[in-house]
Write a protein that holds these residues in place. Structure first.
Motif, short mmCIF file in Angstrom:
data_model
loop_
_atom_site.label_atom_id
_atom_site.label_comp_id
_atom_site.label_asym_id
_atom_site.label_seq_id
_atom_site.Cartn_x
_atom_site.Cartn_y
_atom_site.Cartn_z
N LEU B 49 -26.43 -49.52 -105.18
CA LEU B 49 -25.21 -49.40 -104.64
C LEU B 49 -24.07 -48.82 -105.26
O LEU B 49 -22.98 -48.48 -104.54
CB LEU B 49 -24.80 -50.89 -103.91
CG LEU B 49 -25.47 -51.67 -103.02
CD1 LEU B 49 -25.20 -52.90 -102.97
CD2 LEU B 49 -25.24 -50.84 -101.56
N SER B 50 -24.30 -48.63 -106.77
CA SER B 50 -23.28 -48.11 -107.57
C SER B 50 -23.82 -47.59 -108.82
O SER B 50 -25.14 -47.86 -108.81
CB SER B 50 -22.15 -49.11 -107.86
OG SER B 50 -22.79 -50.08 -108.32
N GLY B 51 -23.31 -46.86 -109.53
CA GLY B 51 -23.65 -46.53 -110.69
C GLY B 51 -23.12 -45.04 -111.10
O GLY B 51 -22.78 -44.50 -110.03
N ARG B 52 -23.59 -44.35 -112.17
CA ARG B 52 -22.95 -43.01 -112.55
C ARG B 52 -24.20 -42.06 -112.24
O ARG B 52 -25.38 -42.57 -112.48
CB ARG B 52 -22.68 -43.22 -113.98
CG ARG B 52 -21.39 -44.10 -114.30
CD ARG B 52 -19.89 -43.56 -113.73
NE ARG B 52 -19.77 -42.18 -113.93
CZ ARG B 52 -18.91 -42.11 -114.96
NH1 ARG B 52 -18.54 -43.13 -115.81
NH2 ARG B 52 -18.72 -41.00 -115.33
N LYS B 146 -24.14 -42.20 -102.91
CA LYS B 146 -24.01 -42.20 -101.42
C LYS B 146 -24.31 -40.87 -100.97
O LYS B 146 -24.33 -40.77 -99.65
CB LYS B 146 -22.72 -42.36 -101.02
CG LYS B 146 -21.76 -43.95 -101.59
CD LYS B 146 -22.40 -44.99 -100.94
CE LYS B 146 -22.33 -46.29 -101.54
NZ LYS B 146 -20.57 -46.45 -101.92
N ILE B 147 -24.80 -40.12 -101.93
CA ILE B 147 -25.07 -38.53 -101.46
C ILE B 147 -26.24 -38.58 -100.51
O ILE B 147 -26.30 -37.78 -99.35
CB ILE B 147 -25.47 -37.93 -102.70
CG1 ILE B 147 -24.15 -37.45 -103.54
CG2 ILE B 147 -26.33 -36.50 -102.38
CD1 ILE B 147 -23.09 -36.40 -102.83
N ALA B 189 -13.49 -32.83 -92.09
CA ALA B 189 -14.86 -33.11 -92.71
C ALA B 189 -14.73 -33.89 -94.02
O ALA B 189 -15.73 -34.83 -94.32
CB ALA B 189 -15.27 -31.82 -93.10
N ILE B 190 -13.69 -33.65 -94.58
CA ILE B 190 -13.37 -34.58 -95.87
C ILE B 190 -13.22 -35.74 -95.44
O ILE B 190 -13.63 -36.92 -96.10
CB ILE B 190 -12.11 -33.99 -96.67
CG1 ILE B 190 -12.62 -32.73 -97.44
CG2 ILE B 190 -11.88 -34.87 -97.73
CD1 ILE B 190 -11.48 -31.93 -98.02
N ARG B 191 -12.36 -36.26 -94.35
CA ARG B 191 -12.38 -37.61 -93.98
C ARG B 191 -13.54 -38.25 -93.52
O ARG B 191 -13.83 -39.30 -93.59
CB ARG B 191 -11.02 -37.53 -92.86
CG ARG B 191 -10.00 -38.11 -93.44
CD ARG B 191 -8.84 -37.93 -92.41
NE ARG B 191 -8.46 -36.70 -91.84
CZ ARG B 191 -7.92 -36.01 -90.81
NH1 ARG B 191 -7.90 -37.10 -89.60
NH2 ARG B 191 -7.48 -35.00 -90.65
N LYS B 195 -15.34 -41.46 -95.26
CA LYS B 195 -15.83 -42.33 -94.11
C LYS B 195 -17.34 -42.83 -94.45
O LYS B 195 -17.69 -43.91 -94.39
CB LYS B 195 -15.53 -42.10 -92.62
CG LYS B 195 -15.96 -43.01 -91.64
CD LYS B 195 -15.29 -42.57 -90.30
CE LYS B 195 -15.74 -43.45 -89.00
NZ LYS B 195 -15.17 -44.78 -89.09
N ILE B 196 -18.27 -41.76 -94.43
CA ILE B 196 -19.62 -41.86 -94.88
C ILE B 196 -19.67 -42.80 -95.90
O ILE B 196 -20.34 -43.77 -96.36
CB ILE B 196 -20.34 -40.67 -94.91
CG1 ILE B 196 -20.27 -39.76 -93.57
CG2 ILE B 196 -21.71 -40.95 -95.36
CD1 ILE B 196 -20.74 -38.47 -93.58
N GLU B 197 -18.88 -42.47 -97.17
CA GLU B 197 -19.06 -42.98 -98.33
C GLU B 197 -18.65 -44.50 -98.34
O GLU B 197 -19.49 -45.54 -98.79
CB GLU B 197 -18.03 -42.29 -99.46
CG GLU B 197 -18.30 -43.02 -100.92
CD GLU B 197 -17.13 -42.61 -101.78
OE1 GLU B 197 -16.10 -42.49 -101.33
OE2 GLU B 197 -17.51 -42.71 -103.03
N HIS B 198 -17.64 -44.79 -97.28
CA HIS B 198 -17.23 -46.25 -97.36
C HIS B 198 -18.02 -47.04 -96.68
O HIS B 198 -18.10 -48.31 -96.83
CB HIS B 198 -15.83 -46.10 -96.58
CG HIS B 198 -15.04 -47.30 -96.70
ND1 HIS B 198 -14.36 -47.59 -97.89
CD2 HIS B 198 -14.68 -48.28 -95.83
CE1 HIS B 198 -14.00 -48.83 -97.73
NE2 HIS B 198 -14.00 -49.39 -96.43
N GLU B 199 -18.80 -46.51 -95.75
CA GLU B 199 -19.61 -47.28 -94.61
C GLU B 199 -21.23 -46.90 -94.94
O GLU B 199 -21.87 -47.11 -93.99
CB GLU B 199 -19.34 -46.80 -93.21
CG GLU B 199 -17.91 -47.52 -92.99
CD GLU B 199 -17.34 -47.13 -91.72
OE1 GLU B 199 -18.31 -46.82 -90.66
OE2 GLU B 199 -16.04 -46.78 -91.27
N ALA B 200 -21.43 -46.55 -96.20
CA ALA B 200 -22.75 -45.84 -96.47
C ALA B 200 -23.93 -46.93 -96.26
O ALA B 200 -25.05 -46.93 -95.95
CB ALA B 200 -22.92 -45.54 -97.76
#
Lengths: 252, 224
Positions: B49-52, B146-147, B189-191, B195-200
């Motif tokens: 869910l996270s990481g570099r 999230k990509i 598109a950026i927004r 939003k995708i990143e936030h609700e991935a």
């Protein structure tokens, strides 16, 4: 503060807890936006914030290790965290705690996956009420997981002490100040002990029992740590659509 | 499909042959090494869910030039490790003396990870199709885990973004996304990407984003 007459009255402690009870504990994972991982912890009267950054580049360069990541841990007590204002900045106590806490966590982090990098852990004690080193380790462990750092497991920690000749779990400030012994313990969920310090006096038999009590306490803490991480995403979980990311295919 | 969240140290299975990424084996059992979601479809793996971002050979990344040395450009690839782009990997022949004329500090490029050695020395190349210097457009950073959601299943999400908004988008595996097109539409598109990143971690995301875009487009038309 004056020494209370008795620390244990009718089998109850001054704050109303039984001998084997932890203080009220609340974890919250992922509270800092700019850190890779973070955790806020209220552990009785302690308030602790932990932040994790990394893996990231090591500065200064000479600290780099070509075969694994280095772990740095900074335990800091805010000047306002104790009743008598503490002199700000690192002192011998906080340097020692930083070292033992780092060693308590280092053993579970898969350092070999990130050569030449650093994992930085910052633990700030915002309010202190005895047992800050174990609170710091608990919070840091959740923050590490939140940062997505691969670990063998979580590390949980708690202390056992002796007051009025009885063993009690998770000392509060009075018990710490006026008790006869304090034994902070950290362990991972496979039961390996990664931190064990003691000040004061216990008999060999008491030590054995104290360790068993600490292990039980750590198991409870582990449940809470796990819960905090799961709660961060609540019930909304269910991503699946996988595009195993070949950027190139998706682009143009 | 409901997915289970696991934390490091959770027991995932008893068959070490099934251990996939994000897991490790100890005493013949499979445990989670990461904080993430379990995927048990083929083998057992944990989607973090996270990481570099950690570079791997073949990845397409968006990098930023941070330094120019005698024969290499040093590229920031949003990772703990920096990338090296050797002069010979630039699409054209470059004299080492003129390196900063071709790529100066601060410039953005699309590159491919040519090789990563065990000490995490990352070599990049630009000698391939659609690897280029980014002269126009905008780049945003999101978390690299999230990509896959920005791309969607078989590229469904990304192709919808491109089609509905009529902008060019390039997604780098290191969490950087390049966009070019009408400014107002790029804003949308950026927004949408944030939003995708936030609700991935939620389901039915493509539909939600589709709705979001059509609402934003509606507003855009009304303000004109």
């Amino acid at each position: 503060m004056t020494k209370p007459e008795k620390l244990i009255v009718d089998g109850k402690r001054l704050d109303g807890r039984g001998l084997n009870e932890l203080r009220p504990i609340r974890f919250k994972a992922g509270v800092l936006k700019r850190a890779d991982g973070s955790c806020y912890l209220e552990f009785g009267g302690n308030k602790v914030m932990a932040a994790v950054y990394g893996p990231r580049e090591v500065h200064p360069r000479h600290l780099q290790n070509a075969s694994r990541a280095i772990v740095r841990y900074r335990y800091n007590m805010a000047a306002f965290s104790v009743e008598e204002r503490k002199r700000p900045g690192p002192d011998r106590r906080s340097i020692e705690i930083s070292k033992v806490s780092r060693e308590a966590l280092e053993s579970v982090i898969m350092q070999e996956l990130y050569p030449r990098s650093a994992i930085d852990i910052f633990v700030e004690i915002l309010q202190a009420d005895a047992g800050t080193r174990v609170a710091g380790i608990n919070a840091a462990s959740v923050a590490l997981a939140d940062a997505g750092i691969p670990m063998r497991c979580l590390v949980s920690a708690c202390a056992v002490g002796k007051v009025d000749g009885e063993l009690v779990l998770d000392l509060n400030k009075d018990e710490d100040n006026y008790g006869q012994a304090d034994l902070p313990v950290a362990m991972n969920q496979f039961g390996e002990i990664t931190l064990c310090q003691m000040d004061g006096h216990m008999t060999e038999e008491e030590f054995g029992r104290a360790l068993d009590m600490a292990i039980e306490g750590c198991k409870k803490l582990h449940q809470m740590q796990r819960q905090a991480l799961i709660e961060k995403y609540g019930e909304m979980v269910s991503p699946a659509e996988e595009a195993h990311a070949d950027g190139g295919e998706a682009n143009e | 499909m409901e997915r289970e969240i696991v934390v490091p140290g959770d027991l995932l299975g008893e068959d070490p042959k099934l251990a996939g990424s994000g897991t490790y084996v100890q005493g013949g059992r499979v445990y989670s090494a990461n904080y993430g979601l379990v995927d048990r479809r083929t083998n057992i793996r944990v989607i973090p869910l996270s990481g570099r971002y950690i570079p791997a050979r073949g990845d397409l990344v968006i990098g930023k030039v941070v330094d120019v040395t005698f024969s290499n450009w040093i590229i920031d690839i949003n990772s703990p490790y920096e990338g090296l782009l050797h002069v010979s990997e630039y699409p054209e022949r470059v004299d080492p003396a003129n390196m900063s004329k071709c790529l100066h500090v601060g410039e953005l490029i699309i590159a491919r990870v040519a090789d990563v050695d065990p000490s995490m020395k990352v070599e990049l190349t630009m000698r391939d199709e659609h690897l280029k210097v980014l002269k126009q457009g905008r780049v945003v950073d999101i978390s690299h885990v999230k990509i896959p959601r920005v791309i969607g299943r078989n590229g469904s999400m990304i192709s919808m973004l491109k089609k509905d908004l009529n902008v060019s988008i390039f997604v780098g595996q290191n969490g950087r996304i390049w966009l070019k097109g009408d400014e107002k539409r790029v804003d949308i598109a950026i927004r949408a990407i944030f939003k995708i990143e936030h609700e991935a971690h939620t389901s039915g995301l493509t539909d939600k984003i589709k709705e979001f875009i059509s609402k934003e487009l509606e507003e855009l038309r009304n303000t004109k």
